[in-house]
Scaffold this motif. Structure first.
Motif, PDB file in Angstrom:
ATOM      1  N   ASP A  19       0.839  -1.197   0.000  1.00  0.00           N
ATOM      2  CA  ASP A  19       0.000   0.000   0.000  1.00  0.00           C
ATOM      3  C   ASP A  19       0.874   1.248   0.000  1.00  0.00           C
ATOM      4  O   ASP A  19       0.630   2.198  -0.753  1.00  0.00           O
ATOM      5  CB  ASP A  19      -0.931  -0.010   1.214  1.00  0.00           C
ATOM      6  CG  ASP A  19      -1.943   1.101   1.177  1.00  0.00           C
ATOM      7  OD1 ASP A  19      -1.657   2.169   1.773  1.00  0.00           O
ATOM      8  OD2 ASP A  19      -3.005   0.937   0.540  1.00  0.00           O
ATOM      9  N   HIS A  20       1.909   1.236   0.821  1.00  0.00           N
ATOM     10  CA  HIS A  20       2.826   2.378   0.874  1.00  0.00           C
ATOM     11  C   HIS A  20       3.558   2.557  -0.461  1.00  0.00           C
ATOM     12  O   HIS A  20       3.687   3.681  -0.961  1.00  0.00           O
ATOM     13  CB  HIS A  20       3.841   2.198   2.007  1.00  0.00           C
ATOM     14  CG  HIS A  20       4.761   3.356   2.158  1.00  0.00           C
ATOM     15  ND1 HIS A  20       4.397   4.510   2.809  1.00  0.00           N
ATOM     16  CD2 HIS A  20       6.024   3.562   1.711  1.00  0.00           C
ATOM     17  CE1 HIS A  20       5.399   5.375   2.767  1.00  0.00           C
ATOM     18  NE2 HIS A  20       6.401   4.822   2.108  1.00  0.00           N
ATOM     19  N   ILE A  21       4.015   1.474  -1.038  1.00  0.00           N
ATOM     20  CA  ILE A  21       4.709   1.547  -2.328  1.00  0.00           C
ATOM     21  C   ILE A  21       3.785   2.124  -3.399  1.00  0.00           C
ATOM     22  O   ILE A  21       4.170   3.013  -4.154  1.00  0.00           O
ATOM     23  CB  ILE A  21       5.237   0.152  -2.754  1.00  0.00           C
ATOM     24  CG1 ILE A  21       6.384  -0.272  -1.849  1.00  0.00           C
ATOM     25  CG2 ILE A  21       5.677   0.162  -4.214  1.00  0.00           C
ATOM     26  CD1 ILE A  21       6.809  -1.722  -2.034  1.00  0.00           C
ATOM     27  N   VAL A  22       2.554   1.621  -3.456  1.00  0.00           N
ATOM     28  CA  VAL A  22       1.615   2.019  -4.513  1.00  0.00           C
ATOM     29  C   VAL A  22       1.174   3.467  -4.363  1.00  0.00           C
ATOM     30  O   VAL A  22       1.106   4.199  -5.355  1.00  0.00           O
ATOM     31  CB  VAL A  22       0.400   1.064  -4.530  1.00  0.00           C
ATOM     32  CG1 VAL A  22      -0.729   1.603  -5.388  1.00  0.00           C
ATOM     33  CG2 VAL A  22       0.830  -0.312  -5.025  1.00  0.00           C
ATOM     34  N   TYR A  23       0.863   3.889  -3.150  1.00  0.00           N
ATOM     35  CA  TYR A  23       0.271   5.211  -2.966  1.00  0.00           C
ATOM     36  C   TYR A  23       1.268   6.312  -2.609  1.00  0.00           C
ATOM     37  O   TYR A  23       0.947   7.489  -2.756  1.00  0.00           O
ATOM     38  CB  TYR A  23      -0.840   5.152  -1.919  1.00  0.00           C
ATOM     39  CG  TYR A  23      -2.063   4.448  -2.447  1.00  0.00           C
ATOM     40  CD1 TYR A  23      -2.938   5.097  -3.301  1.00  0.00           C
ATOM     41  CD2 TYR A  23      -2.317   3.117  -2.122  1.00  0.00           C
ATOM     42  CE1 TYR A  23      -4.050   4.448  -3.814  1.00  0.00           C
ATOM     43  CE2 TYR A  23      -3.433   2.465  -2.627  1.00  0.00           C
ATOM     44  CZ  TYR A  23      -4.294   3.141  -3.469  1.00  0.00           C
ATOM     45  OH  TYR A  23      -5.394   2.499  -3.983  1.00  0.00           O
ATOM     46  N   VAL A  24       2.474   5.948  -2.159  1.00  0.00           N
ATOM     47  CA  VAL A  24       3.447   6.967  -1.769  1.00  0.00           C
ATOM     48  C   VAL A  24       4.698   6.917  -2.648  1.00  0.00           C
ATOM     49  O   VAL A  24       5.071   7.909  -3.269  1.00  0.00           O
ATOM     50  CB  VAL A  24       3.834   6.825  -0.276  1.00  0.00           C
ATOM     51  CG1 VAL A  24       4.884   7.851   0.111  1.00  0.00           C
ATOM     52  CG2 VAL A  24       2.599   6.964   0.608  1.00  0.00           C
ATOM     53  N   LEU A  28       6.099   9.076  -6.778  1.00  0.00           N
ATOM     54  CA  LEU A  28       7.318   9.887  -6.783  1.00  0.00           C
ATOM     55  C   LEU A  28       8.370   9.371  -7.763  1.00  0.00           C
ATOM     56  O   LEU A  28       9.021  10.145  -8.454  1.00  0.00           O
ATOM     57  CB  LEU A  28       7.930   9.933  -5.383  1.00  0.00           C
ATOM     58  CG  LEU A  28       7.106  10.629  -4.303  1.00  0.00           C
ATOM     59  CD1 LEU A  28       7.752  10.419  -2.950  1.00  0.00           C
ATOM     60  CD2 LEU A  28       6.946  12.103  -4.619  1.00  0.00           C
ATOM     61  N   ILE A  29       8.515   8.056  -7.820  1.00  0.00           N
ATOM     62  CA  ILE A  29       9.616   7.464  -8.583  1.00  0.00           C
ATOM     63  C   ILE A  29       9.197   6.988  -9.973  1.00  0.00           C
ATOM     64  O   ILE A  29       9.972   7.064 -10.914  1.00  0.00           O
ATOM     65  CB  ILE A  29      10.247   6.313  -7.771  1.00  0.00           C
ATOM     66  CG1 ILE A  29      10.817   6.873  -6.471  1.00  0.00           C
ATOM     67  CG2 ILE A  29      11.326   5.603  -8.575  1.00  0.00           C
ATOM     68  CD1 ILE A  29      11.376   5.859  -5.536  1.00  0.00           C
ATOM     69  N   LYS A  30       7.994   6.470 -10.106  1.00  0.00           N
ATOM     70  CA  LYS A  30       7.449   5.983 -11.381  1.00  0.00           C
ATOM     71  C   LYS A  30       8.368   4.958 -12.064  1.00  0.00           C
ATOM     72  O   LYS A  30       8.672   5.072 -13.246  1.00  0.00           O
ATOM     73  CB  LYS A  30       7.137   7.138 -12.316  1.00  0.00           C
ATOM     74  CG  LYS A  30       6.066   8.064 -11.785  1.00  0.00           C
ATOM     75  CD  LYS A  30       5.554   8.967 -12.858  1.00  0.00           C
ATOM     76  CE  LYS A  30       4.631  10.026 -12.375  1.00  0.00           C
ATOM     77  NZ  LYS A  30       3.531   9.686 -11.568  1.00  0.00           N
TER      78      LYS A  30
END
Length: 158
Positions: A19-24, A28-30
């Motif tokens: 969840d953190h990777i997907v939404y935060v 930023l990094i894409k």
């Protein structure tokens, strides 16, 4: 501690990280690797939920398990999903998730194009997914984990 409880805890922890990777992190990094890691992590979390259900149902002697994970998934679909309030739409999404993960594992080439991760097979058939697809998989996997935990807690207290 019972193994089925460990499975659901591991799934919940994995889903929090994703969840953190997907939404935060991803916005930023894409980086396509984050999307792929998220997809594969969601798949592993769903597998843990299904294993938790199968383990519990086996202990309660309601099902017989096999050595084949595909057969066990069929048992989950046919005999367990309704009992755990996992509807047909959610099962279809899980099957799509598993199919994408399997395609990625067998693929010789994966790349990002127009915001989509493109997975090419040996025969050059392509499958794609986007961040929105990953969010949908994540949403469904959280629901499955929640339903699994709720039903297991309810059954365990009886």
């Amino acid at each position: 501690m019972e193994r089925f409880i460990e499975y659901i805890r591991e799934a919940e922890n994995e889903l929090k990280t994703i969840d953190h990777i997907v939404y935060v992190t991803f916005p930023l990094i894409k980086d396509k690797n984050l999307l792929i890691k998220s997809l594969l992590g969601i798949k592993e979390a769903v597998v843990k939920c299904i294993n938790s259900i199968l383990q519990y149902e086996y202990i309660c002697k309601r099902i017989e398990l096999t050595e084949d994970p595909i057969n066990n998934f069929g048992i989950f679909k046919e005999k367990c999903s309704k009992r755990y309030l996992i509807d047909e739409r959610e099962v279809k999404i899980i099957e799509n998730l598993f199919d994408l993960a399997r395609s990625h594992r067998k693929s010789p080439m994966v790349f990002l194009k127009d915001g989509k991760v493109v997975i090419l097979s040996d025969s050059m058939l392509k499958k794609t997914f986007t961040i929105e697809d990953v969010k949908k998989f994540l949403e469904v996997s959280k629901k499955v984990a929640g339903k699994t935990k709720w039903v297991l807690q309810r059954f365990s207290s009886n």
